[in-house]
Scaffold this motif. Structure first.
Motif, short mmCIF file in Angstrom:
data_model
loop_
_atom_site.label_atom_id
_atom_site.label_comp_id
_atom_site.label_asym_id
_atom_site.label_seq_id
_atom_site.Cartn_x
_atom_site.Cartn_y
_atom_site.Cartn_z
N ARG A 25 0.82 -1.20 0.00
CA ARG A 25 0.00 0.00 0.00
C ARG A 25 0.87 1.26 0.00
O ARG A 25 0.61 2.21 -0.72
CB ARG A 25 -0.93 0.01 1.22
CG ARG A 25 -1.89 1.21 1.25
CD ARG A 25 -2.81 1.17 2.45
NE ARG A 25 -2.07 1.22 3.71
CZ ARG A 25 -2.00 0.22 4.59
NH1 ARG A 25 -2.62 -0.92 4.34
NH2 ARG A 25 -1.31 0.35 5.71
N ASP A 26 1.91 1.24 0.83
CA ASP A 26 2.77 2.41 0.98
C ASP A 26 4.21 2.04 0.65
O ASP A 26 4.66 0.91 0.90
CB ASP A 26 2.70 2.95 2.41
CG ASP A 26 1.30 3.38 2.79
OD1 ASP A 26 0.66 4.09 1.99
OD2 ASP A 26 0.85 2.98 3.89
N ASP A 28 8.10 3.76 1.21
CA ASP A 28 8.95 4.80 1.79
C ASP A 28 10.38 4.59 1.31
O ASP A 28 10.90 3.46 1.37
CB ASP A 28 8.92 4.76 3.31
CG ASP A 28 7.54 5.06 3.87
OD1 ASP A 28 6.93 6.03 3.41
OD2 ASP A 28 7.09 4.31 4.77
#
Length: 280
Positions: A25-26, A28
């Motif tokens: 989903r994410d 970084d």
């Protein structure tokens, strides 16, 4: 990586994990240099994404991690949910590793020495073809000796740097019986504090040589806690490390942030390390 290439690298890392059934989903960006490290969540994967020119290095790193997976080595290894190999996506080589959340815990010199000692013990049980540290020295020396590759290096510094690489490389790389597989670059940035304790990352620098070559990358206080270390040899390895570091910074193609600062600082630290060694 520049923003456009970084965006493509992030997409490659995301697509690789998702295509293997790992939920993403994410994303970084944990680290961005000539290759990037990405934290993918909620699957908690660390994706290393490198240009295809680094395919061989990526494959070697995975092989090191795979060989260490069945040992007690204090390393962050490949993600066990997927096959340990390089995945090619777009123009990138992607490898997937278990993500370990860093914690705010100090790593003492004794901790550092303990991690290196356990890592070296594990590596003594690994059968792996790896370059000798002198191969890395030779690569650095080629950059120094080629004026087209390092055009801004002054002749005086070129002579000192070349002489240091050649002299210490020959003196340290004797092929003695005490040599073994090493991490190769256990800098403080490659040792992270986690809930599992301190773990080494960036296994692509694995090479063969004396344990003092690894100790020379660690904080100097750690050497006192490593049983059997040859302090004189560690001093020579530290000077050699700074010579190699300086050689990379003076390359025309080097892209290290704040390179101008590190060009000067690297040579200064090499000279200081050489002074500590005394006559060789």
């Amino acid at each position: 990586m520049e923003p456009v290439e970084l965006s493509r690298a992030v997409a490659a890392g995301r697509a690789t994990a998702a295509g293997l059934g790992l939920p993403v989903r994410d994303v970084d960006v944990v680290h961005n240099s000539d290759r990037v490290a990405l934290r993918l969540s909620p699957c908690e994967v660390l994706a290393r994404v490198a240009p295809m020119g680094q395919l061989a290095d990526a494959a070697f790193e995975v092989e090191v991690g795979r060989r260490l997976a069945d040992t007690d080595a204090p390393v962050a290894g490949p993600d066990p949910r997927v096959e340990p190999r390089v995945f090619v996506r777009d123009t990138f080589a992607v490898t997937l590793w278990t993500y370990h959340e860093p914690v705010a815990a100090p790593i003492t010199p004794a901790d550092y020495a303990d991690v290196l000692g356990r890592h070296h013990a594990a590596l003594r049980h690994v059968d792996l073809r790896a370059p000798h540290l002198t191969d890395r020295v030779a690569a650095a020396l080629r950059e120094v000796n080629d004026r087209e590759r390092s055009p801004e290096l002054s002749e005086a510094d070129r002579e000192l740097l070349g002489g240091t690489l050649a002299g210490l490389g020959a003196a340290i790389g004797t092929g003695s019986a005490g040599e073994q597989l090493l991490h190769g670059e256990p800098l403080p940035g490659n040792l992270i504090a986690t809930r599992r304790g301190p773990l080494l990352v960036d296994l692509a620098t694995c090479c063969r040589g004396p344990v003092e070559f690894d100790l020379a990358h660690a904080p100097e206080e750690a050497e006192r806690h490593y049983e059997g270390a040859d302090h004189g040899l560690t001093d020579r390895c530290r000077a050699l490390n700074w010579a190699m570091f300086s050689a990379w910074r003076w390359r025309r193609a080097d892209r290290m942030p704040d390179r101008d600062h590190w060009r000067v600082a690297g040579l200064r630290r090499m000279r200081a390390a050489l002074d500590r060694c005394g006559p060789t």
